[in-house]
Design a protein around this motif. Structure first.
Motif, PDB file in Angstrom:
ATOM      1  N   VAL A  52     -65.768   8.956  -6.839  1.00 23.40           N
ATOM      2  CA  VAL A  52     -65.968  10.347  -6.501  1.00 23.40           C
ATOM      3  C   VAL A  52     -64.632  10.724  -5.862  1.00 23.40           C
ATOM      4  O   VAL A  52     -63.747  10.116  -5.463  1.00 23.40           O
ATOM      5  CB  VAL A  52     -66.969  10.367  -5.207  1.00 23.40           C
ATOM      6  CG1 VAL A  52     -66.982  11.746  -4.476  1.00 23.40           C
ATOM      7  CG2 VAL A  52     -68.543  10.137  -5.622  1.00 23.40           C
ATOM      8  N   ILE A  53     -64.335  11.896  -6.466  1.00 25.71           N
ATOM      9  CA  ILE A  53     -62.687  12.517  -6.143  1.00 25.71           C
ATOM     10  C   ILE A  53     -63.021  13.890  -5.260  1.00 25.71           C
ATOM     11  O   ILE A  53     -63.967  14.462  -5.075  1.00 25.71           O
ATOM     12  CB  ILE A  53     -62.056  12.903  -7.345  1.00 25.71           C
ATOM     13  CG1 ILE A  53     -62.710  14.188  -8.144  1.00 25.71           C
ATOM     14  CG2 ILE A  53     -61.847  11.687  -8.380  1.00 25.71           C
ATOM     15  CD1 ILE A  53     -62.052  14.418  -9.279  1.00 25.71           C
ATOM     16  N   GLY A  54     -61.873  13.740  -4.456  1.00 28.65           N
ATOM     17  CA  GLY A  54     -61.670  15.406  -3.619  1.00 28.65           C
ATOM     18  C   GLY A  54     -62.213  14.980  -2.270  1.00 28.65           C
ATOM     19  O   GLY A  54     -63.247  14.316  -1.831  1.00 28.65           O
ATOM     20  N   VAL A  55     -61.723  15.734  -1.323  1.00 21.88           N
ATOM     21  CA  VAL A  55     -61.928  15.643   0.042  1.00 21.88           C
ATOM     22  C   VAL A  55     -63.453  15.937   0.526  1.00 21.88           C
ATOM     23  O   VAL A  55     -63.928  15.432   1.327  1.00 21.88           O
ATOM     24  CB  VAL A  55     -60.812  16.112   1.097  1.00 21.88           C
ATOM     25  CG1 VAL A  55     -60.798  17.846   0.714  1.00 21.88           C
ATOM     26  CG2 VAL A  55     -61.027  15.782   2.537  1.00 21.88           C
ATOM     27  N   HIS A  56     -63.819  17.127   0.232  1.00 19.18           N
ATOM     28  CA  HIS A  56     -65.132  17.611   0.447  1.00 19.18           C
ATOM     29  C   HIS A  56     -66.358  16.619   0.047  1.00 19.18           C
ATOM     30  O   HIS A  56     -67.267  16.217   0.772  1.00 19.18           O
ATOM     31  CB  HIS A  56     -65.575  18.983   0.064  1.00 19.18           C
ATOM     32  CG  HIS A  56     -64.577  20.133   0.588  1.00 19.18           C
ATOM     33  ND1 HIS A  56     -64.562  20.459   1.959  1.00 19.18           N
ATOM     34  CD2 HIS A  56     -63.535  20.835   0.181  1.00 19.18           C
ATOM     35  CE1 HIS A  56     -63.913  21.099   2.182  1.00 19.18           C
ATOM     36  NE2 HIS A  56     -62.960  21.471   1.274  1.00 19.18           N
ATOM     37  N   ALA A  57     -66.225  16.214  -1.144  1.00 17.31           N
ATOM     38  CA  ALA A  57     -67.183  15.250  -1.886  1.00 17.31           C
ATOM     39  C   ALA A  57     -67.159  13.961  -1.087  1.00 17.31           C
ATOM     40  O   ALA A  57     -68.235  13.641  -0.806  1.00 17.31           O
ATOM     41  CB  ALA A  57     -66.911  15.152  -3.235  1.00 17.31           C
ATOM     42  N   ILE A  58     -65.763  13.289  -0.899  1.00 21.20           N
ATOM     43  CA  ILE A  58     -65.933  12.110  -0.112  1.00 21.20           C
ATOM     44  C   ILE A  58     -66.280  12.315   1.302  1.00 21.20           C
ATOM     45  O   ILE A  58     -67.122  11.525   1.730  1.00 21.20           O
ATOM     46  CB  ILE A  58     -64.571  11.499  -0.224  1.00 21.20           C
ATOM     47  CG1 ILE A  58     -64.267  11.175  -1.846  1.00 21.20           C
ATOM     48  CG2 ILE A  58     -64.441  10.296   0.487  1.00 21.20           C
ATOM     49  CD1 ILE A  58     -62.807  10.855  -1.843  1.00 21.20           C
ATOM     50  N   ARG A  59     -66.154  13.282   2.055  1.00 20.16           N
ATOM     51  CA  ARG A  59     -66.408  13.774   3.155  1.00 20.16           C
ATOM     52  C   ARG A  59     -68.040  13.543   3.361  1.00 20.16           C
ATOM     53  O   ARG A  59     -68.654  13.052   4.173  1.00 20.16           O
ATOM     54  CB  ARG A  59     -66.029  14.998   3.888  1.00 20.16           C
ATOM     55  CG  ARG A  59     -66.271  15.522   5.123  1.00 20.16           C
ATOM     56  CD  ARG A  59     -65.668  14.671   6.170  1.00 20.16           C
ATOM     57  NE  ARG A  59     -66.297  14.124   7.395  1.00 20.16           N
ATOM     58  CZ  ARG A  59     -65.672  13.446   8.173  1.00 20.16           C
ATOM     59  NH1 ARG A  59     -64.254  13.376   8.398  1.00 20.16           N
ATOM     60  NH2 ARG A  59     -66.431  12.766   9.238  1.00 20.16           N
ATOM     61  N   GLU A  60     -68.681  14.288   2.483  1.00 17.66           N
ATOM     62  CA  GLU A  60     -70.115  14.278   2.336  1.00 17.66           C
ATOM     63  C   GLU A  60     -70.846  13.023   2.295  1.00 17.66           C
ATOM     64  O   GLU A  60     -71.817  12.632   2.857  1.00 17.66           O
ATOM     65  CB  GLU A  60     -70.441  15.285   1.474  1.00 17.66           C
ATOM     66  CG  GLU A  60     -70.170  16.714   1.487  1.00 17.66           C
ATOM     67  CD  GLU A  60     -71.023  17.532   2.513  1.00 17.66           C
ATOM     68  OE1 GLU A  60     -72.141  16.895   3.256  1.00 17.66           O
ATOM     69  OE2 GLU A  60     -70.672  18.606   3.340  1.00 17.66           O
ATOM     70  N   LEU A  61     -70.168  12.342   1.432  1.00 19.79           N
ATOM     71  CA  LEU A  61     -70.592  11.002   1.068  1.00 19.79           C
ATOM     72  C   LEU A  61     -70.475  10.077   2.358  1.00 19.79           C
ATOM     73  O   LEU A  61     -71.368   9.472   2.630  1.00 19.79           O
ATOM     74  CB  LEU A  61     -69.797  10.340  -0.149  1.00 19.79           C
ATOM     75  CG  LEU A  61     -70.527   9.103  -0.987  1.00 19.79           C
ATOM     76  CD1 LEU A  61     -71.966   9.380  -1.301  1.00 19.79           C
ATOM     77  CD2 LEU A  61     -69.543   8.926  -2.016  1.00 19.79           C
ATOM     78  N   PHE A  62     -69.389  10.223   2.982  1.00 20.37           N
ATOM     79  CA  PHE A  62     -69.271   9.586   4.413  1.00 20.37           C
ATOM     80  C   PHE A  62     -70.311   9.858   5.196  1.00 20.37           C
ATOM     81  O   PHE A  62     -70.752   9.058   6.079  1.00 20.37           O
ATOM     82  CB  PHE A  62     -67.696   9.700   4.723  1.00 20.37           C
ATOM     83  CG  PHE A  62     -67.515   8.946   6.073  1.00 20.37           C
ATOM     84  CD1 PHE A  62     -66.958   7.673   5.935  1.00 20.37           C
ATOM     85  CD2 PHE A  62     -67.567   9.889   7.425  1.00 20.37           C
ATOM     86  CE1 PHE A  62     -66.886   7.092   7.225  1.00 20.37           C
ATOM     87  CE2 PHE A  62     -67.372   9.135   8.392  1.00 20.37           C
ATOM     88  CZ  PHE A  62     -67.043   7.791   8.427  1.00 20.37           C
ATOM     89  N   ASP A  63     -70.392  11.119   5.462  1.00 19.16           N
ATOM     90  CA  ASP A  63     -71.391  11.449   6.513  1.00 19.16           C
ATOM     91  C   ASP A  63     -72.750  11.323   6.116  1.00 19.16           C
ATOM     92  O   ASP A  63     -73.592  11.020   7.059  1.00 19.16           O
ATOM     93  CB  ASP A  63     -71.587  13.263   6.510  1.00 19.16           C
ATOM     94  CG  ASP A  63     -70.012  13.642   7.153  1.00 19.16           C
ATOM     95  OD1 ASP A  63     -69.469  12.911   7.767  1.00 19.16           O
ATOM     96  OD2 ASP A  63     -69.728  14.772   7.084  1.00 19.16           O
ATOM     97  N   HIS A  64     -73.004  11.126   4.948  1.00 17.24           N
ATOM     98  CA  HIS A  64     -74.661  11.056   4.612  1.00 17.24           C
ATOM     99  C   HIS A  64     -75.032   9.625   3.707  1.00 17.24           C
ATOM    100  O   HIS A  64     -76.275   9.369   3.780  1.00 17.24           O
ATOM    101  CB  HIS A  64     -75.137  11.990   3.509  1.00 17.24           C
ATOM    102  CG  HIS A  64     -74.969  13.588   4.251  1.00 17.24           C
ATOM    103  ND1 HIS A  64     -75.386  13.658   5.544  1.00 17.24           N
ATOM    104  CD2 HIS A  64     -74.204  14.643   4.143  1.00 17.24           C
ATOM    105  CE1 HIS A  64     -75.138  14.931   5.836  1.00 17.24           C
ATOM    106  NE2 HIS A  64     -74.388  15.347   4.944  1.00 17.24           N
ATOM    107  N   ALA A  65     -73.941   8.939   3.189  1.00 18.20           N
ATOM    108  CA  ALA A  65     -74.067   7.527   2.779  1.00 18.20           C
ATOM    109  C   ALA A  65     -72.977   6.755   2.899  1.00 18.20           C
ATOM    110  O   ALA A  65     -72.565   6.364   1.638  1.00 18.20           O
ATOM    111  CB  ALA A  65     -74.682   7.889   1.276  1.00 18.20           C
ATOM    112  N   PRO A  66     -72.544   6.526   4.080  1.00 20.23           N
ATOM    113  CA  PRO A  66     -71.362   5.703   3.801  1.00 20.23           C
ATOM    114  C   PRO A  66     -71.458   4.391   3.401  1.00 20.23           C
ATOM    115  O   PRO A  66     -70.481   3.770   3.057  1.00 20.23           O
ATOM    116  CB  PRO A  66     -71.222   5.798   5.618  1.00 20.23           C
ATOM    117  CG  PRO A  66     -72.267   5.949   6.060  1.00 20.23           C
ATOM    118  CD  PRO A  66     -73.020   6.872   5.358  1.00 20.23           C
ATOM    119  N   GLU A  67     -72.579   3.760   3.242  1.00 25.30           N
ATOM    120  CA  GLU A  67     -72.564   2.362   2.875  1.00 25.30           C
ATOM    121  C   GLU A  67     -72.345   2.505   1.261  1.00 25.30           C
ATOM    122  O   GLU A  67     -72.124   1.291   0.669  1.00 25.30           O
ATOM    123  CB  GLU A  67     -74.297   1.953   2.885  1.00 25.30           C
ATOM    124  CG  GLU A  67     -75.199   2.610   2.238  1.00 25.30           C
ATOM    125  CD  GLU A  67     -75.623   4.098   2.852  1.00 25.30           C
ATOM    126  OE1 GLU A  67     -75.169   4.511   3.739  1.00 25.30           O
ATOM    127  OE2 GLU A  67     -76.575   4.870   1.865  1.00 25.30           O
TER     128      GLU A  67
END
Lengths: 257, 257
Positions: free
Chosen positions: A21-36
């Protein structure tokens, strides 16, 4: 030439394209909702307030950060739109139609969005994002008749590609029948004003909404199998909305009640 | 080096960027709805069913076709996404707020879409297309706080940029006041759930809807001046739709009545 899948200086494997996954927004969302799902983050040393904040959060969670060059990130991502951030993620799990039907059997309302021939990665990503925002239960698509889940799709989806349940289908027409046998009403979104108006349309409790590409639309076989068809009434001169906008409108209208 | 604005072999001037539309769909829409705007078409010899059809129609109407190289088209357009078709068009005419208010004074319902800080050309184009499709009376924007009308915008808008009335503004906040004095209610689209829900929202007969960029939103001064604010209720984990999708949804909801 270095092996593009091994990072030479640190001996860290580069992520394959379908685990990226690339880009700050996409990775942020992933971190917030599925960090595992995050295995590690590749980045370059440097500024960027949002980037630093994200990297700090990752470090606190124990997600490793690997520093590399901008050039490597571009090679890794196969695109320049990485915003200096590439995440290696654990592989997605996909459902098949049977599993999904079993899983949602007891659920009173189920809404599935099915995509036919959406080849443009930015449209595909935008549609996944709208689907997630409007609480669609799953997106069904066939990579034989559409775009694959590339890093650009994941970025355009703002990470929704990693959060929303995905049903990967080999034959869309067959799966339409499976959904119908499972009690779903299949609704095809067409440009044809002889269809029912999407304004005021009442979706059945279990619905599959099929949207097609701008150029080609929905393949005739699926149009034929669909139980109903709808269109968005418009008042301008240009005949049709972009498919990502049209899909957002249809999903919003479903959320009206 | 050749002068990039003169075509060396045929002595035909290259169109300036603000008088250029690229791509088969956008030029087709322009041909269908405002053919008088087309000065000439630049293309390359070759196949493409839709292209040939369009070129034939142009020839019948007496719109000159200039054959050139693919390379020249790319230089001319400043982008590779021209699909072998570049149209030189007569310059757009823009309205200012005063002219628009005078023109629509007697009109019972007027709906203006105002854009704040939409910098992404594809989003800008997609928004213009949705606005045209849903019969918006004009789109107001400031190129100081947003994207300029580039060939990529025109293409993404599918030609809507050439069809929809455009109000070019130098100061958005000032123009908000002018609209309010002209009897318009100004509604700001926010991500704030304390705003009124867009579902069921009744727009005033004369409305300016302001949408902002994804990153920055609407500038605080305009938020403050707005008469009301709305948001789109969502049910997913990701906080917000892409601005082009959100705008399409808001415009569709306005068309519900």
């Amino acid at each position: 030439m270095n092996d593009p899948h091994s990072y030479p200086h640190r001996n860290v494997k580069w992520p394959p394209k379908d685990q990226m996954v690339i880009g700050v927004h996409a990775i942020r969302e992933l971190f917030d909702h599925a960090p595992e799902r995050l295995i590690r983050i590749f980045t370059v040393k440097g500024k960027g307030e949002r980037k630093s904040e994200l990297l700090e959060s990752c470090e606190k969670k124990g997600i490793p950060i690997v520093y590399t060059s901008l050039d490597d990130l571009t090679k890794m991502a196969g695109s320049e739109s990485h915003q200096s951030l590439v995440a290696h993620i654990r592989g997605r799990s996909f459902l098949d139609v049977k599993e999904f039907l079993e899983k949602t059997e007891e659920q009173e309302r189920v809404f599935v969005l099915m995509l036919d021939q959406i080849f443009d990665p930015q449209n595909f990503g935008a549609i996944l994002r709208s689907a997630e925002c409007f609480g669609v239960d799953a997106v069904a698509w066939s990579k034989n008749r559409g775009c694959d889940l590339t890093p650009v799709v994941a970025k355009s989806s703002c990470g929704a590609s990693e959060i929303i349940p995905l049903i990967r289908i080999s034959n869309l027409a067959d799966s339409v029948e499976k959904f119908q046998k499972g009690g779903f009403e299949v609704v095809a979104a067409l440009l044809d004003p002889k269809s029912e108006s999407a304004f005021g349309f009442k979706y059945a409790p279990k619905t599959v909404l099929v949207v097609g590409s701008e150029g080609e639309g929905i393949q005739p076989l699926i149009q034929k199998k669909a139980d109903r068809s709808i269109y968005i009434p418009m008042s301008g001169k240009i005949g049709s909305l972009n498919v990502a906008q049209a899909t957002a409108v249809l999903l919003a209208l479903n959320n009206l009640d």
